[in-house]
Each structure stands twice: as structure tokens, then as C-alpha cells.
Design a protein around this motif. Structure first.
Motif, short mmCIF file in Angstrom:
data_model
loop_
_atom_site.label_atom_id
_atom_site.label_comp_id
_atom_site.label_asym_id
_atom_site.label_seq_id
_atom_site.Cartn_x
_atom_site.Cartn_y
_atom_site.Cartn_z
N CYS A 199 -3.18 -8.35 3.67
CA CYS A 199 -1.76 -8.33 4.00
C CYS A 199 -1.53 -9.23 5.21
CB CYS A 199 -1.31 -6.90 4.32
SG CYS A 199 0.41 -6.81 4.86
N THR A 236 -0.70 -4.91 -8.24
CA THR A 236 -0.90 -6.13 -9.02
C THR A 236 -1.05 -5.71 -10.48
OG1 THR A 236 -2.13 -8.22 -9.15
CG2 THR A 236 -3.42 -6.19 -8.75
N THR A 275 0.23 -12.02 -8.62
CA THR A 275 0.93 -11.63 -7.40
C THR A 275 0.37 -10.28 -6.97
OG1 THR A 275 2.93 -12.80 -8.05
CG2 THR A 275 3.17 -11.05 -6.39
N TRP A 276 -0.03 -10.17 -5.73
CA TRP A 276 -0.51 -8.92 -5.14
C TRP A 276 0.47 -8.56 -4.03
CZ3 TRP A 276 -5.95 -7.05 -5.45
CH2 TRP A 276 -6.66 -7.65 -6.49
N THR A 277 1.06 -7.39 -4.11
CA THR A 277 2.06 -6.97 -3.13
C THR A 277 1.54 -5.77 -2.35
OG1 THR A 277 3.80 -7.71 -4.64
CG2 THR A 277 4.46 -6.25 -2.85
N ASP A 307 3.93 -10.07 0.02
CA ASP A 307 2.92 -10.63 -0.87
C ASP A 307 1.65 -10.92 -0.08
OD1 ASP A 307 4.61 -10.51 -3.01
OD2 ASP A 307 5.02 -12.67 -3.10
#
Length: 66
Positions: free
Chosen positions: A5, A16, A52-54, A61
Motif C-alpha cells: 500500500c 483483487t 488491480t489490487w486495492t 491501489d
């Protein structure tokens, strides 16, 4: 692979995509009726670094390194 992060490197939970299969109950034409046994599915593809990894903690993101 590691997701980080950019807001806070201590944040360690991310949303994700992974691809799963699921068992269906179908009619004689292969048309969906209902889901079958929920435990009968399997992982088709694990999360990929290009997804996309949130961050689930702050919503930013993430940066993902493979």
C-alpha cells in the motif's frame, strides 16, 4: 509477488481478482438451474500481479511486484 500500500506499508489486506469455477445443476440442455455444492468449485487462476489490487484498509491501489 508482493503487494504494498503506497499510503501505509503496514496495510496488508488487498482486494483483487482470482478466477474460480463452480458446480452448476443444469437441465438436459445445459441451461442453469441452480448452483451445486458450494465446496465443489476450484481455483482456475490465482491473482495475477497485473490485476488491480486495492488496499481494503484505505482504498488506494497498491503497488505489486512479482
Amino acid at each position: 509477488m508482493k503487494a504494498t500500500c503506497p499510503t501505509n506499508p503496514k496495510h496488508n489486506r488487498f482486494a483483487t481478482m482470482a478466477h474460480m469455477s463452480e458446480e452448476w445443476v443444469v437441465n438436459e440442455h445445459g441451461e442453469f438451474i441452480t448452483e451445486g455444492d458450494p465446496g465443489a468449485g476450484e481455483v482456475v487462476a490465482n491473482p495475477h500481479p497485473d490485476n488491480t489490487w486495492t488496499c481494503t484498509i484505505c482504498g488506494v491501489d497498491a503497488t505489486v511486484v512479482s
